[in-house]
Motif scaffolding. Structure first.
Motif, short mmCIF file in Angstrom:
data_model
loop_
_atom_site.label_atom_id
_atom_site.label_comp_id
_atom_site.label_asym_id
_atom_site.label_seq_id
_atom_site.Cartn_x
_atom_site.Cartn_y
_atom_site.Cartn_z
N ALA A 195 72.41 28.00 13.39
CA ALA A 195 73.70 28.62 13.69
C ALA A 195 73.85 29.97 13.01
CB ALA A 195 74.84 27.69 13.27
N GLY A 196 73.07 30.20 11.95
CA GLY A 196 73.22 31.40 11.14
C GLY A 196 74.23 31.17 10.05
N VAL A 197 74.10 31.92 8.97
CA VAL A 197 74.98 31.73 7.82
C VAL A 197 75.85 32.95 7.61
CG1 VAL A 197 73.41 30.12 6.68
CG2 VAL A 197 73.18 32.58 6.23
N VAL A 198 76.98 32.73 6.94
CA VAL A 198 77.91 33.81 6.66
C VAL A 198 78.43 33.66 5.24
CG1 VAL A 198 79.93 32.56 7.56
CG2 VAL A 198 79.96 35.08 7.49
N ALA A 199 78.69 34.78 4.58
CA ALA A 199 79.21 34.75 3.21
C ALA A 199 80.15 35.93 3.01
CB ALA A 199 78.08 34.81 2.19
N VAL A 200 81.09 35.75 2.10
CA VAL A 200 81.95 36.84 1.63
C VAL A 200 81.49 37.21 0.24
CG1 VAL A 200 83.68 35.23 0.73
CG2 VAL A 200 84.33 37.59 1.25
N SER A 201 81.54 38.50 -0.08
CA SER A 201 80.96 38.94 -1.36
C SER A 201 81.54 40.26 -1.81
CB SER A 201 79.44 39.08 -1.19
OG SER A 201 78.85 39.65 -2.35
N GLY A 202 81.67 40.39 -3.14
CA GLY A 202 81.98 41.68 -3.74
C GLY A 202 80.73 42.48 -4.03
N GLY A 203 79.56 41.92 -3.71
CA GLY A 203 78.30 42.64 -3.90
C GLY A 203 77.11 41.73 -4.12
N ASN A 204 77.08 41.02 -5.24
CA ASN A 204 75.87 40.30 -5.63
C ASN A 204 75.58 39.06 -4.79
OD1 ASN A 204 75.15 42.11 -7.62
ND2 ASN A 204 76.20 41.02 -9.24
N HIS A 205 76.60 38.32 -4.41
CA HIS A 205 76.37 37.15 -3.55
C HIS A 205 75.83 37.59 -2.19
CE1 HIS A 205 76.77 33.11 -2.02
NE2 HIS A 205 77.66 33.48 -1.11
N GLY A 206 76.35 38.71 -1.69
CA GLY A 206 75.86 39.23 -0.41
C GLY A 206 74.40 39.63 -0.48
N ILE A 207 74.02 40.30 -1.57
CA ILE A 207 72.61 40.65 -1.76
C ILE A 207 71.75 39.40 -1.79
CG2 ILE A 207 70.95 41.58 -3.42
CD1 ILE A 207 73.11 43.58 -4.28
N ALA A 208 72.19 38.41 -2.56
CA ALA A 208 71.40 37.19 -2.72
C ALA A 208 71.27 36.44 -1.40
CB ALA A 208 72.04 36.29 -3.77
N LEU A 209 72.37 36.31 -0.66
CA LEU A 209 72.30 35.60 0.61
C LEU A 209 71.40 36.33 1.59
CD1 LEU A 209 73.45 33.14 2.22
CD2 LEU A 209 74.91 34.82 3.33
N ALA A 210 71.55 37.65 1.68
CA ALA A 210 70.76 38.42 2.63
C ALA A 210 69.27 38.30 2.34
CB ALA A 210 71.18 39.89 2.59
N MET A 211 68.89 38.44 1.08
CA MET A 211 67.47 38.40 0.73
C MET A 211 66.90 36.99 0.85
SD MET A 211 67.36 41.08 -2.49
CE MET A 211 65.58 40.96 -2.66
N THR A 212 67.68 36.00 0.46
CA THR A 212 67.20 34.62 0.55
C THR A 212 67.10 34.18 2.01
OG1 THR A 212 68.22 34.12 -1.58
CG2 THR A 212 67.63 32.25 -0.19
N ALA A 213 68.10 34.53 2.81
CA ALA A 213 68.06 34.19 4.23
C ALA A 213 66.86 34.83 4.91
CB ALA A 213 69.36 34.61 4.90
N ALA A 214 66.58 36.08 4.56
CA ALA A 214 65.42 36.75 5.15
C ALA A 214 64.12 36.02 4.80
CB ALA A 214 65.37 38.20 4.68
N ALA A 215 64.01 35.59 3.54
CA ALA A 215 62.80 34.89 3.11
C ALA A 215 62.64 33.56 3.82
CB ALA A 215 62.84 34.68 1.59
N LEU A 216 63.76 32.93 4.20
CA LEU A 216 63.72 31.62 4.85
C LEU A 216 63.89 31.73 6.37
CD1 LEU A 216 65.87 29.61 2.27
CD2 LEU A 216 63.37 29.64 2.49
N ASP A 217 63.88 32.96 6.88
CA ASP A 217 63.98 33.20 8.33
C ASP A 217 65.28 32.64 8.91
OD1 ASP A 217 63.09 34.34 10.68
OD2 ASP A 217 62.04 32.53 11.34
N VAL A 218 66.39 32.93 8.24
CA VAL A 218 67.71 32.51 8.70
C VAL A 218 68.54 33.77 8.94
CG1 VAL A 218 69.81 31.24 8.10
CG2 VAL A 218 67.58 30.36 7.38
N LYS A 219 69.26 33.80 10.06
CA LYS A 219 70.11 34.95 10.36
C LYS A 219 71.35 34.91 9.49
CE LYS A 219 72.45 37.33 14.17
NZ LYS A 219 72.77 37.30 15.61
N ALA A 220 71.68 36.05 8.84
CA ALA A 220 72.79 36.08 7.90
C ALA A 220 73.79 37.17 8.25
CB ALA A 220 72.28 36.31 6.48
#
Length: 319
Positions: A69-94
Motif C-alpha cells: 500500500a505504501g507508507v506515509v509519515a509526518v516529520s519535522g525532519g529526522n523521521h522523514g529522512i529515516a523513513l525515506a531511506m529505510t523504505a528505499a532500502a526495503l523497496d517500499v514506496k514512501a
C-alpha cells in the motif's frame, strides 16, 4: 506500555539494518561539566539520527499488503529522512509530509531517497494531511505514537545500558516522546537506579505541558528546533514518561544552539539543536545532583548544516 522484551525483540529485528552506535566517555565534556560524562552517539546512524531504529522496526513488522500500500509519515525532519531511506532500502514506496519550516536539507535527503515529499504550512496541518492520507489507504508510520516504533527507539537505551560505565543520570531529548519513552523502559529494566531526565526547548514543550495537565494537550509551536516540535505528545508516550522519567527540563532555543557549539568544541561532534539542548540541561542536573553525578547523554542527531548554524548563531548573537 511496552516492556523490555519488546525492546529486545526490536533489537533482534533491526540488527544488520542499523548501526550499533558507539558509547564513549567524553574527556572534553567531563572537563567542561566537572563530572564524568558518557555520550551515546546516535548522530552516527546512516540517517544522521536515532529515528532509523523505529522506522526500521516498523517497516520490518508490516505485512506484505501494508508494504504494498505504501507508507506515509509526518516529520519535522529526522523521521522523514529515516523513513525515506529505510523504505528505499526495503523497496517500499514512501510519502513524507513535512511543514515548510522543516530543514531544507531534510526535504532534499528524503526526496533524493525516492520519497514523495508533501509540504504544509505548519506542523498541525502536516499531521492533518498525514491522517487523511492514512485514511485513503497508505500505511502510517507514526513518529512516536506506535509501540513498535517506541520499542525500536528503546534499543538506544538497551545499548547504552550495556556499553556505558557507571551512570547516575541520563538525559534524553523529547519531541513527541518516542525516544525518551523507549530509553526509559530499557534503562528501568537494566539500570533501575539511574535517574532519567527529558529535555525540551521553549516553544516545543508538548511533554512538560502534558505532565502539568495530567495528559496530552495541544501546544503552540514556536521553537526553531523543528525536530522536537510535536503539536502534542500521545497518550502512549505520556504514560511512559509520567511513569518512568523523573522530570522534563525546558531550555531556551538560544541555549540549545549554544550547546551545539559547545559539543563541537568540547566533544568534537557535530550535532543539531535537538541534541545541543542536552548540554544546558546537563549543567542544571549537575548543579542539582552534585559532584557524585555520572552523566549520560543520548546525542540524538546531527542533521544540521553549516548554513543552519551560521544563521542561528547570527540570530542569537553567539560567537
Amino acid at each position: 506500555m511496552i516492556g523490555i522484551s519488546d525492546i529486545e525483540a526490536a533489537a533482534g529485528l533491526i540488527a544488520g539494518h542499523v548501526v550499533r552506535t558507539p558509547t564513549v566517555p567524553s574527556p572534553g565534556l567531563t572537563e567542561l561539566l566537572g563530572v564524568p560524562v558518557s555520550a551515546k552517539l546516535e548522530l552516527l546512524q546512516r540517517t544522521g539520527s536515532f529515528k532509523a531504529r523505529g522506522a526500521t522496526a516498523k517497516l520490518l513488522s508490516l505485512s506484505d499488503a501494508q508494504r504494498a500500500a505504501g507508507v506515509v509519515a509526518v516529520s519535522g525532519g529526522n523521521h522523514g529522512i529515516a523513513l525515506a531511506m529505510t523504505a528505499a532500502a526495503l523497496d517500499v514506496k514512501a510519502t513524507v509530509v513535512m511543514p515548510r519550516s522543516a530543514p531544507a536539507r531534510a526535504v532534499e535527503i528524503a526526496r533524493n531517497a525516492g520519497a514523495s515529499v508533501r509540504l504544509t504550512d505548519d506542523m498541525d496541518s502536516a499531521f492533518s494531511l498525514v491522517t487523511r492520507l492514512r485514511d485513503e489507504g497508505l500505511t502510517l508510520v507514526h513518529p512516536f505514537d506506535d509501540p513498535v516504533v517506541i520499542a525500536g527507539q528503546g534499543t538506544v537505551g538497551l545499548e547504552f545500558a550495556e556499553d556505558a560505565g557507571e551512570l547516575t543520570d541520563v538525559l534524553v531529548s523529547v519531541g513527541g516522546g518516542g525516544l525518551v519513552a523507549g530509553v526509559a523502559v530499557a534503562l528501568r529494566a537494566r539500570r533501575p537506579d539511574v535517574r532519567i531526565w527529558g529535555v525540551e526547548t521553549e516553544g516545543a514543550e508538548a511533554m512538560s505541558r502534558a505532565l502539568a495537565a495530567g495528559g496530552p494537550v495541544p501546544v503552540t509551536l514556536s521553537s526553531i528546533v523543528t525536530t522536537l516540535s510535536a503539536p502534542s505528545v500521545s497518550r502512549l508516550t505520556y504514560e511512559h514518561v509520567s511513569a518512568l522519567v523523573g522530570e522534563v527540563l525546558v531550555v531556551p532555543d538560544r541555549e540549545a544552539v549554544r550547546g551545539v557549539l559547545d559539543l563541537a568544541e568540547h566533544a568534537k561532534v557535530w550535532t543539531e539543536p535537538a541534541a545541543g539542548c542536552l548540554l544546558p540541561a546537563a549543567r542544571r542536573v549537575r548543579e542539582r545532583v552534585g559532584e557524585g553525578a555520572r552523566l549520560g547523554l543520548v546525542v540524538c542527531g546531527g542533521n544540521a548544516t553549516t548554513s543552519d548554524m551560521l544563521r542561528w548563531t547570527a540570530d542569537f548573537g553567539l560567537h
